[in-house]
Design a protein around this motif. Structure first.
Motif, PDB file in Angstrom:
ATOM      1  N   UNK A 193     -34.604  22.658 -32.953  1.00 46.98           N
ATOM      2  CA  UNK A 193     -35.100  22.133 -34.226  1.00 46.98           C
ATOM      3  C   UNK A 193     -34.988  20.621 -34.195  1.00 46.98           C
ATOM      4  N   UNK A 194     -36.015  19.953 -34.686  1.00 35.94           N
ATOM      5  CA  UNK A 194     -36.040  18.492 -34.652  1.00 35.94           C
ATOM      6  C   UNK A 194     -35.169  17.911 -35.751  1.00 35.94           C
ATOM      7  N   UNK A 195     -34.792  16.649 -35.576  1.00 34.19           N
ATOM      8  CA  UNK A 195     -33.982  15.965 -36.581  1.00 34.19           C
ATOM      9  C   UNK A 195     -34.758  15.799 -37.884  1.00 34.19           C
ATOM     10  N   UNK A 249     -27.470  22.383 -24.646  1.00 28.25           N
ATOM     11  CA  UNK A 249     -27.378  23.804 -24.341  1.00 28.25           C
ATOM     12  C   UNK A 249     -28.722  24.443 -23.995  1.00 28.25           C
ATOM     13  N   UNK A 250     -29.811  23.816 -24.419  1.00 26.13           N
ATOM     14  CA  UNK A 250     -31.125  24.409 -24.190  1.00 26.13           C
ATOM     15  C   UNK A 250     -31.555  24.245 -22.730  1.00 26.13           C
ATOM     16  N   UNK A 309     -25.232  16.314 -38.278  1.00 26.90           N
ATOM     17  CA  UNK A 309     -26.439  16.965 -37.760  1.00 26.90           C
ATOM     18  C   UNK A 309     -26.956  16.274 -36.505  1.00 26.90           C
ATOM     19  N   UNK A 310     -26.742  14.973 -36.411  1.00 22.39           N
ATOM     20  CA  UNK A 310     -27.127  14.246 -35.201  1.00 22.39           C
ATOM     21  C   UNK A 310     -26.319  14.751 -34.005  1.00 22.39           C
ATOM     22  N   UNK A 311     -25.018  14.941 -34.216  1.00 19.00           N
ATOM     23  CA  UNK A 311     -24.178  15.483 -33.152  1.00 19.00           C
ATOM     24  C   UNK A 311     -24.602  16.907 -32.804  1.00 19.00           C
ATOM     25  N   UNK A 312     -24.919  17.698 -33.845  1.00 18.57           N
ATOM     26  CA  UNK A 312     -25.358  19.070 -33.598  1.00 18.57           C
ATOM     27  C   UNK A 312     -26.670  19.095 -32.823  1.00 18.57           C
ATOM     28  N   UNK A 313     -27.567  18.155 -33.158  1.00 15.75           N
ATOM     29  CA  UNK A 313     -28.855  18.077 -32.458  1.00 15.75           C
ATOM     30  C   UNK A 313     -28.644  17.760 -30.979  1.00 15.75           C
ATOM     31  N   UNK A 314     -27.750  16.840 -30.700  1.00 11.20           N
ATOM     32  CA  UNK A 314     -27.457  16.501 -29.307  1.00 11.20           C
ATOM     33  C   UNK A 314     -26.817  17.674 -28.573  1.00 11.20           C
ATOM     34  N   UNK A 315     -25.941  18.411 -29.259  1.00  9.36           N
ATOM     35  CA  UNK A 315     -25.302  19.566 -28.639  1.00  9.36           C
ATOM     36  C   UNK A 315     -26.294  20.677 -28.340  1.00  9.36           C
TER      37      UNK A 315
END
Length: 243
Positions: free
Chosen positions: A108-110, A100-101, A90-96
């Motif tokens: 969404x926050x961690x 993209x934004x 999820x950390x990697x997904x958050x960075x991705x």
């Protein structure tokens, strides 16, 4: 009567989790994806624990209390290991998502991911814990007719509810400890998880297991609330409908 027991125990065990999903997760597709991802990681821990248990029983040829205690401890450690794997993903997904934004921030926050993944861990764990109990509560038969505790179904439902909430709180605390690199927080999460699992071995002495587990749930909930940035002042603002 059996149908009433079945529905009542199901509502107690999984009702709070269902309400949380409907009110806080279901409306946002990204959070639903996080919910499914968390459930997948918990199922991975279950698979690993099952394989470990099967191998250990075949090698030792024993199924008494000692291997059961060790198996429960191993299952807890595997769950926390998979929770760490969920955090890394999820950390990697958050960075991705932040990349993209347009504004460079994730939608969404961690912390929200931590809450939802913990909730998913709790829901899947609760479903696996209570399914056979609910099947038994549907009948036929009368609980306690042979001298056993007549409170088996109701206490199992409350224990499952506490487990679901604990996993939700543990997810928030665990992710925050990983993000801030606080080994003490990780140790307390793992230790409280081991303690909760160990207390269930006191059943059917329910006074010795249910009471401490609910006290632990309350304390862990307050800890998670504080970790997520909550305060008594925020509660007052919420109750007064002030922004």
């Amino acid at each position: 009567m059996a149908a009433a027991v079945l529905l009542g125990c199901a509502a107690i065990a999984l009702g709070p989790a269902a309400a949380l999903v409907l009110l806080t997760v279901a409306a946002e597709p990204l959070l639903v994806i996080v919910l499914v991802a968390g459930a997948f990681f918990w199922l991975l821990s279950l698979l690993a624990a099952s394989l470990l248990w099967s191998v250990s029983v075949r090698l030792s040829g024993r199924e008494d209390a000692a291997p059961l205690l060790l198996g429960a401890a191993a299952a807890v450690l595997l769950q926390e290991l998979c929770r760490f794997g969920c955090f890394k993903m999820l950390k990697k997904a958050d960075e991705g998502l932040a990349t993209l934004s347009e504004d460079g921030r994730s939608p969404i926050s961690l912390r929200r991911m931590a809450y939802v993944s913990g909730l998913s861990f709790g829901i899947v764990s609760g479903v696996f814990s209570i399914t056979n109990v609910l099947a038994g509560s549907a009948g036929p038969g009368t609980v306690g007719i042979h001298g056993d505790s007549p409170y088996y179904f109701i206490t199992s439902a409350f224990l499952t509810m506490a487990l679901v909430l604990l996993h939700t709180f543990w997810g928030i605390i665990f992710f925050d400890a990983c993000e801030r690199r606080r080994a003490g927080g990780l140790g307390l999460v793992v230790g409280s998880h081991l303690l909760t699992s160990g207390l269930t071995f006191l059943n059917p002495w329910y006074e010795a297991s249910l009471g401490p587990i609910f006290i632990l749930t309350l304390c862990t909930g307050l800890w998670a609330f504080s970790t997520a940035g909550g305060s008594f002042h925020n509660i007052l603002k919420c109750l007064s409908c002030k922004r």
